[in-house]
Design an enzyme around this catalytic site. Structure first.
Site, short mmCIF file in Angstrom:
data_model
loop_
_atom_site.label_atom_id
_atom_site.label_comp_id
_atom_site.label_asym_id
_atom_site.label_seq_id
_atom_site.Cartn_x
_atom_site.Cartn_y
_atom_site.Cartn_z
N CYS A 1 13.68 10.70 6.54
CA CYS A 1 13.68 10.21 7.93
C CYS A 1 15.05 10.35 8.58
O CYS A 1 15.16 10.55 9.77
CB CYS A 1 13.25 8.75 7.93
SG CYS A 1 14.15 7.78 6.71
N GLY B 1 7.17 4.49 8.06
CA GLY B 1 6.32 5.66 8.30
C GLY B 1 6.61 6.26 9.65
O GLY B 1 7.71 6.10 10.20
N SER B 2 5.62 6.91 10.22
CA SER B 2 5.84 7.65 11.46
C SER B 2 5.91 6.70 12.67
O SER B 2 5.33 5.61 12.66
CB SER B 2 4.72 8.65 11.66
OG SER B 2 3.50 7.97 11.73
N THR B 3 6.58 7.17 13.70
CA THR B 3 6.67 6.40 14.95
C THR B 3 5.27 6.23 15.55
O THR B 3 4.95 5.17 16.09
CB THR B 3 7.64 7.11 15.92
OG1 THR B 3 8.94 7.09 15.31
CG2 THR B 3 7.70 6.41 17.27
N GLU C 1 10.43 15.21 15.63
CA GLU C 1 10.68 15.16 14.18
C GLU C 1 9.75 16.14 13.46
O GLU C 1 8.54 16.10 13.65
CB GLU C 1 10.42 13.74 13.67
CG GLU C 1 10.77 13.59 12.20
CD GLU C 1 10.43 12.22 11.63
OE1 GLU C 1 9.32 11.71 11.90
OE2 GLU C 1 11.27 11.68 10.90
N GLY D 1 3.63 3.48 13.71
CA GLY D 1 4.40 2.27 14.03
C GLY D 1 3.99 1.69 15.38
O GLY D 1 3.84 0.47 15.52
N GLU E 1 10.34 0.70 10.01
CA GLU E 1 11.31 1.78 9.78
C GLU E 1 10.58 3.07 10.11
O GLU E 1 9.65 3.47 9.39
CB GLU E 1 11.73 1.82 8.30
CG GLU E 1 12.41 0.56 7.81
CD GLU E 1 13.86 0.48 8.20
OE1 GLU E 1 14.38 1.43 8.82
OE2 GLU E 1 14.49 -0.54 7.90
N LYS F 1 0.84 -1.20 0.00
CA LYS F 1 0.00 0.00 0.00
C LYS F 1 0.87 1.25 0.00
O LYS F 1 1.54 1.56 0.98
CB LYS F 1 -0.92 0.05 1.23
CG LYS F 1 -1.93 1.18 1.07
CD LYS F 1 -2.49 1.71 2.36
CE LYS F 1 -1.77 2.90 2.90
NZ LYS F 1 -1.91 4.15 2.15
P1 NAP Z 1 2.58 7.83 8.29
O1 NAP Z 1 1.52 8.82 8.49
O2 NAP Z 1 2.94 6.95 9.41
O3 NAP Z 1 2.15 6.98 7.02
C1 NAP Z 1 2.95 5.95 6.47
C2 NAP Z 1 2.06 4.98 5.74
O4 NAP Z 1 1.17 4.35 6.66
C3 NAP Z 1 1.16 5.62 4.69
O5 NAP Z 1 0.98 4.73 3.62
C4 NAP Z 1 -0.13 5.80 5.47
O6 NAP Z 1 -1.25 5.93 4.64
C5 NAP Z 1 -0.18 4.53 6.28
N1 NAP Z 1 -0.99 4.60 7.48
C6 NAP Z 1 -1.51 5.70 8.11
N2 NAP Z 1 -2.20 5.32 9.20
C7 NAP Z 1 -2.11 3.96 9.29
C8 NAP Z 1 -2.60 2.98 10.21
N3 NAP Z 1 -3.31 3.32 11.28
N4 NAP Z 1 -2.31 1.69 9.99
C9 NAP Z 1 -1.58 1.32 8.93
N5 NAP Z 1 -1.09 2.19 8.01
C10 NAP Z 1 -1.34 3.51 8.19
O7 NAP Z 1 3.94 8.52 7.84
P2 NAP Z 1 4.11 9.57 6.68
O8 NAP Z 1 3.68 10.88 7.20
O9 NAP Z 1 3.53 9.06 5.42
O10 NAP Z 1 5.70 9.51 6.49
C11 NAP Z 1 6.57 10.25 7.24
C12 NAP Z 1 7.17 9.41 8.35
O11 NAP Z 1 7.85 8.27 7.81
C13 NAP Z 1 8.25 10.17 9.10
O12 NAP Z 1 8.08 9.97 10.47
C14 NAP Z 1 9.54 9.53 8.62
O13 NAP Z 1 10.61 9.64 9.51
C15 NAP Z 1 9.13 8.13 8.38
N6 NAP Z 1 10.05 7.46 7.45
C16 NAP Z 1 10.94 6.54 7.95
C17 NAP Z 1 11.83 5.91 7.10
C18 NAP Z 1 12.82 4.92 7.64
O14 NAP Z 1 13.41 4.21 6.83
N7 NAP Z 1 13.02 4.82 8.94
C19 NAP Z 1 11.81 6.19 5.74
C20 NAP Z 1 10.90 7.11 5.26
C21 NAP Z 1 10.01 7.74 6.13
P3 NAP Z 1 -1.72 7.39 4.11
O15 NAP Z 1 -0.59 8.02 3.44
O16 NAP Z 1 -2.77 7.07 3.18
O17 NAP Z 1 -2.15 8.11 5.35
#
Ligand code: NAP
Ligand code: MG
Length: 493
Positions: free
Chosen positions: A303, A247-249, A400, A252, A269, A195
């Site tokens: 990230c 994605g976000s902590t 962050e 996660g 991650e 997804k």
């Molecule tokens: P996010 O809000 O956590 O979303 C990540 C993904 O999860 C998106 O596809 C999102 O869908 C989906 N999602 C949202 N709520 C969910 C739930 N309750 N259950 C399952 N999936 C869900 O993060 P983001 O704002 O897209 O990305 C930014 C974050 O990613 C930052 O914190 C960044 O540090 C982290 N990141 C980490 C790495 C690493 O390798 N450590 C790499 C890249 C990014 P939608 O987009 O449709 O809401």
């Protein structure tokens, strides 16, 4: 002339480049994208759609299917059937051939993919062209090589595939994150339901077209678009055997909670707040370029961005004044212009979050410097920003932001900076700039982070593992270690 007055003089000069816009005539984006399930694009049972737009001008790019519960279930069953009947049984050498084919197709279509990545996500074409797309192909090439060599990856032990992997990715490196997830999963014999993020689904859907063209057996990779609810449905689907999430902590932690009482494996991650440490014996100009790259690259939507800068006291004024000058000369604007350094913020919601942190930083007493750029009227933009006069306890140092915002503090001794760098809930990455090899070892050994760059920053390679300590995640992606989350391992007797 002193360094300060030289820097001031430079910042008063302004360069102008002619426009160098990438042509979009040769790319194809369908007006509507369905769900990619069982090797075909199918209408969503939910009958729901959303739009993906271009954050640089707010124009809609395509209508995208939103997968509901029945759609997620259908995709997972397609992946399960492909696993049971084909992929687990197929000769590993054949798996490798498919991955090589996908890698080559990504290379062939790299120009189109780079443009679509920039249109959908707002990142400068220079980055999507030179970093995202080549690295995505490189990950498929790399893991293609492992497909028939798993016995060598885990010597003396037997690695077997897990089953259906549910994979959820964010919007900051859309195709690259898809490659990080799909390539090791397929190489080790699993099937996939992926997804992509709601705001950047297009290159994952182009990847679905590539997968069709590569003739990958139906159902081995399924790509379902949607929002957070779709992600949640995938996490909780009983036929999913493993969850890989980037994605976000915050999300996660929610995922760990829902998987706690299940037998599903998971790798996460998550977020980061990297410390970038500049020692007084560093090569100053290289370090300044490194700082610019560490935080303003991809608008700080990284990230592992070096969002906390620690500069040794004796060079602090010099570095800050050079940074001001360099920030003012960055080119902010159309992501499709080949000269652009700073593109658009990915979404309205992300811009709002960044602005909230700018207000918090000012309210908490930080001194703000923003580059002197004129901001386009349409779209979502944030000028490169730095904060000084702050301390460890400030929220902009601890939390962050995920935008082009740098928090700067000075330090006197190495022990002091190591303590400050480790004073964070995150531990994804870090950087150290110094002329002394011994200092590199001293610092990198003591900082609790998955990756420490020395005299460089934000460098990636498919052979290097990547991942976090503490609240930055569990498990590693990339390299040999990146296979582990996708296999069960038993000792050979
Ligand atoms: P996010 O809000 O956590 O979303 C990540 C993904 O999860 C998106 O596809 C999102 O869908 C989906 N999602 C949202 N709520 C969910 C739930 N309750 N259950 C399952 N999936 C869900 O993060 P983001 O704002 O897209 O990305 C930014 C974050 O990613 C930052 O914190 C960044 O540090 C982290 N990141 C980490 C790495 C690493 O390798 N450590 C790499 C890249 C990014 P939608 O987009 O449709 O809401
Ligand atoms: Mg978009």
């Amino acid at each position: 002339m002193s360094e300060n007055s030289k820097a001031k003089k430079n910042s008063s000069m302004s360069w102008k480049y002619s426009n160098a816009l990438e042509s979009i005539e040769h790319i194809s984006i369908s007006p509507v994208y369905k769900l990619f399930i069982g090797g075909k694009f199918v209408n969503p049972i939910s009958k729901k759609y959303f739009h993906s737009s271009n954050p640089a001008n707010e124009k809609k790019l395509a209508k995208i299917a939103l997968a509901g519960k029945s759609d997620v279930n259908k995709a997972v069953l397609a992946a399960k059937s492909a696993y049971d009947n084909i992929w687990e049984k197929i000769d590993p050498k054949e798996r490798g051939k498919y991955l090589f084919r996908i890698a080559r197709l990504i290379q062939e279509k790299s120009r189109e993919l780079a443009i679509i990545e920039s249109l959908d996500g707002g990142k400068p074409i220079r980055e999507s062209r030179d970093i995202d797309i080549p690295l995505a192909a490189a990950h498929f090439f790399y893991y293609a090589g492992w497909a028939d060599k798993l016995d060598y990856a885990f010597p003396g032990r037997k690695a077997s595939s897990i089953g259906v992997a549910g994979q959820i990715i964010p919007w900051n490196f859309p195709l690259l994150m898809a490659a990080w997830k799909i390539a090791p999963a397929l190489a080790s014999g699993n099937t996939v339901v992926l997804k992509p993020a709601e705001s950047t689904p297009l290159t994952a859907l182009k990847l679905a077209e590539i997968i069709q063209e590569a003739d990958l057996p139906a159902g081995v990779v399924n790509i379902i678009t949607g929002d957070g609810t779709t992600g949640e449905l995938l996490v909780n689907n009983p036929n999913v055997d493993k969850i890989a999430f980037t994605g976000s902590t915050k999300v996660g932690k929610m995922i760990i909670n829902s998987l706690a009482a299940t037998k599903k494996k998971y790798s996460l991650e998550l977020g980061g707040k990297a410390a970038n440490i500049i020692c007084e014996d560093a090569a100053i100009d290289q370090a300044v370029e490194g700082i610019i790259n560490s935080i303003f690259f991809n608008q700080g939507h990284v990230c592992c961005a070096g969002s906390r800068l620690y500069v040794q006291e004796s060079i602090s004024n010099q570095i800050i004044s050079k940074l001001h000058s360099r920030m003012d000369h960055l080119i902010l604007g159309d992501p499709l212009d080949k000269n652009t350094d700073i593109g658009a913020i990915n979404s309205k919601a992300q811009l709002k979050r960044i602005k909230m942190y700018l207000d918090i930083g000012k309210k908490d007493g930080g001194e703000i410097y923003q580059s002197k750029h004129s901001i386009p009227k349409k779209g979502y933009w944030c000028a490169p920003t730095l904060f000084t006069d702050i301390s460890q306890s400030h929220r902009i140092v601890q939390e962050e932001i995920f935008g082009p915002v740098l928090a700067i503090q000075s330090f006197r001794t190495i022990d002091e900076v190591i303590a400050k760098a480790n004073n964070s809930p995150y531990g994804l990455s870090g950087g150290v700039w110094t002329d002394k090899g011994s200092k590199i070892f001293q610092v990198s050994k003591k900082i609790r982070a998955g990756v420490i760059w020395a005299n460089t920053f934000n460098k990636f390679d498919p052979t290097s593992p990547f991942g976090g300590y503490k609240e930055s995640g569990i498990g590693r992606e990339g390299g040999l270690e990146g296979l582990s989350p996708y296999v069960n391992i038993v000792n050979r007797n």
